[in-house]
Structure formats: structure tokens, C-alpha cells
Design a protein around this motif. Sequence first.
Motif, PDB file in Angstrom:
ATOM      1  N   CYS A 156       0.796  -1.097   0.012  1.00 13.22           N
ATOM      2  CA  CYS A 156       0.040  -0.043  -0.144  1.00 13.22           C
ATOM      3  C   CYS A 156       0.702   1.231   0.147  1.00 13.22           C
ATOM      4  O   CYS A 156       0.590   2.320  -0.765  1.00 13.22           O
ATOM      5  N   ILE A 157       1.994   1.241   0.883  1.00 17.07           N
ATOM      6  CA  ILE A 157       2.761   2.337   0.801  1.00 17.07           C
ATOM      7  C   ILE A 157       3.412   2.449  -0.420  1.00 17.07           C
ATOM      8  O   ILE A 157       3.638   3.649  -1.048  1.00 17.07           O
ATOM      9  N   ALA A 158       3.720   1.205  -1.254  1.00 15.63           N
ATOM     10  CA  ALA A 158       4.462   1.593  -2.542  1.00 15.63           C
ATOM     11  C   ALA A 158       3.432   2.096  -3.502  1.00 15.63           C
ATOM     12  O   ALA A 158       3.980   2.956  -4.316  1.00 15.63           O
ATOM     13  N   VAL A 159       2.074   1.723  -3.429  1.00 17.27           N
ATOM     14  CA  VAL A 159       1.289   2.583  -4.456  1.00 17.27           C
ATOM     15  C   VAL A 159       1.063   4.018  -4.126  1.00 17.27           C
ATOM     16  O   VAL A 159       1.211   4.721  -4.985  1.00 17.27           O
ATOM     17  N   ALA A 160       0.854   4.330  -2.889  1.00 19.79           N
ATOM     18  CA  ALA A 160       0.717   5.602  -2.410  1.00 19.79           C
ATOM     19  C   ALA A 160       2.143   6.669  -2.855  1.00 19.79           C
ATOM     20  O   ALA A 160       2.037   7.472  -3.141  1.00 19.79           O
ATOM     21  N   ALA A 161       3.327   5.984  -2.589  1.00 21.14           N
ATOM     22  CA  ALA A 161       4.401   6.659  -2.775  1.00 21.14           C
ATOM     23  C   ALA A 161       4.631   6.752  -4.337  1.00 21.14           C
ATOM     24  O   ALA A 161       5.166   7.830  -4.583  1.00 21.14           O
ATOM     25  N   GLY A 162       4.474   5.785  -5.140  1.00 19.79           N
ATOM     26  CA  GLY A 162       4.716   5.771  -6.561  1.00 19.79           C
ATOM     27  C   GLY A 162       3.862   6.896  -6.964  1.00 19.79           C
ATOM     28  O   GLY A 162       4.145   7.502  -7.973  1.00 19.79           O
ATOM     29  N   ALA A 163       2.654   6.921  -6.572  1.00 20.54           N
ATOM     30  CA  ALA A 163       1.413   7.828  -7.371  1.00 20.54           C
ATOM     31  C   ALA A 163       2.045   9.114  -6.919  1.00 20.54           C
ATOM     32  O   ALA A 163       1.900  10.197  -7.707  1.00 20.54           O
ATOM     33  N   GLY A 164       2.366   9.284  -5.877  1.00 25.30           N
ATOM     34  CA  GLY A 164       2.799  10.831  -5.145  1.00 25.30           C
ATOM     35  C   GLY A 164       4.121  11.145  -6.039  1.00 25.30           C
ATOM     36  O   GLY A 164       4.237  12.367  -6.537  1.00 25.30           O
ATOM     37  N   THR A 165       5.033  10.305  -6.042  1.00 26.08           N
ATOM     38  CA  THR A 165       6.229  10.585  -6.916  1.00 26.08           C
ATOM     39  C   THR A 165       6.028  10.760  -8.293  1.00 26.08           C
ATOM     40  O   THR A 165       6.414  11.853  -9.019  1.00 26.08           O
ATOM     41  N   GLY A 166       5.180   9.972  -8.886  1.00 23.51           N
ATOM     42  CA  GLY A 166       4.623  10.127 -10.368  1.00 23.51           C
ATOM     43  C   GLY A 166       3.925  11.524 -10.761  1.00 23.51           C
ATOM     44  O   GLY A 166       4.448  12.307 -11.575  1.00 23.51           O
ATOM     45  N   TYR A 167       3.119  11.761  -9.753  1.00 22.37           N
ATOM     46  CA  TYR A 167       2.407  13.383  -9.912  1.00 22.37           C
ATOM     47  C   TYR A 167       3.623  14.289  -9.749  1.00 22.37           C
ATOM     48  O   TYR A 167       3.617  15.131 -10.343  1.00 22.37           O
ATOM     49  N   PHE A 168       4.399  14.215  -8.706  1.00 25.18           N
ATOM     50  CA  PHE A 168       5.498  15.207  -8.411  1.00 25.18           C
ATOM     51  C   PHE A 168       6.376  15.466  -9.807  1.00 25.18           C
ATOM     52  O   PHE A 168       6.706  16.456 -10.151  1.00 25.18           O
ATOM     53  N   LEU A 169       6.537  14.381 -10.400  1.00 23.52           N
ATOM     54  CA  LEU A 169       7.517  14.496 -11.413  1.00 23.52           C
ATOM     55  C   LEU A 169       6.848  14.875 -13.044  1.00 23.52           C
ATOM     56  O   LEU A 169       7.805  15.460 -13.509  1.00 23.52           O
TER      57      LEU A 169
END
Length: 191
Positions: free
Chosen positions: A162-175
Motif C-alpha cells: 500500500c505504501i508502494a502504491v501511494a509513494a509511487g503515485a505521489g512521486t509520479g505526480y510530482f515528476l
Amino acid sequence: MNHSHHMGMNSVDHSSATVPPSHHHPATSASHSHGGGDGNMMMMSMTFYFGFNDVKLLFSGLVINTAGEMAGAFVGVFLLAVFYEGLKIARESLLRKSQVSIRYNSMPVPGPNGTILMETHKTVGQQMLSFPHLLQTVLHIIQVVISYFLMLIFMTYNGYLCIAVAAGAGTGYFLFSWKKAVVVDITEHCH
């Protein structure tokens, strides 16, 4: 009462004596509601947990059983979520570049004090039977499938995934989304 309870235990021991080992089966079903035997195959954890034993990841062949496998799954899920965010922005950018049909429609509208104003609408679109629209359709299908994969991964309730999904979505949005925000701000000021 105690005697009947003891007899119930004996009957359980006799029935489980045919299935070796009898002491391991109750521990398995008690520790994981989604593990167990054939009858419990469809059961899954409905609460968040942190662990890496017998974590099924989307397909029956993808089962996480070690910390190293969980670390690899974390990185893979993280990158999938980053890719999903990038794909959303890439589709929007591609749509803006491939808009080929631009029409202007003007119509009279009543203005203040009985005056008539001309209101112009800009319609931007693309042809249905065109390569850009076909590409958008294929990318849309890929985006939907990835979004459901991410949802199903989150529904494992495994805290690491769950952390991987949330962190990946946040990182992708940031990038990827900072350019989108700039474009939206510019077009809002033009209207």
C-alpha cells in the motif's frame, strides 16, 4: 461440561489424524485468514498488516515469501504507480498535440441594455477513424488495466505494498504533473 469438551477435542484429533501434520493446520488458519486449505482459497485479509509470508500479488504464481521478494515487489509496484501517473499526463499531452479539427461557432446572445453580443465557441476534436484516436484508445485501455492492478494491489491490505502504491503515485505526480499545472494556469488566464 468439561468431559464433553474433551470428547469434542478427541473427535477433532481423530479427524485431523488423517491429514498430517495435525498440529500445523490450526496454527495456519488462525494466523492468516487468507491462507489455509482449499476451502479458504478465496479468503483474504480485510485489515492492514505488515508481513511478507504468503502474500499473493495479482497472479497465483506471484507469491511473496521473503523480505527480499517483498523489497523487489515494493520497487516494482512503486514503478508501476509512477508509470501510471506519467501515462495519464502523456495521454493529455498527446491529446493536445493531436487535436486536428478546430471549429469556431459564433452565435448572438442578448447583452446589457438591449444590445446584441456575439459569443464565439471554439470546438477542438479529432476524427474517430484516425491514428491519434486509435492510439488514445489503446493507451486508455492500458491506463485502465494498470489502475485496476494498482487497486487490487492496494486491496491486499499489505502495508508495504500500500505504501508502494501511494509513494509511487505521489512521486509520479510530482515528476510529471508540474508541467500540466503550468499549462492549466496559462490557459485559465487567457479566458
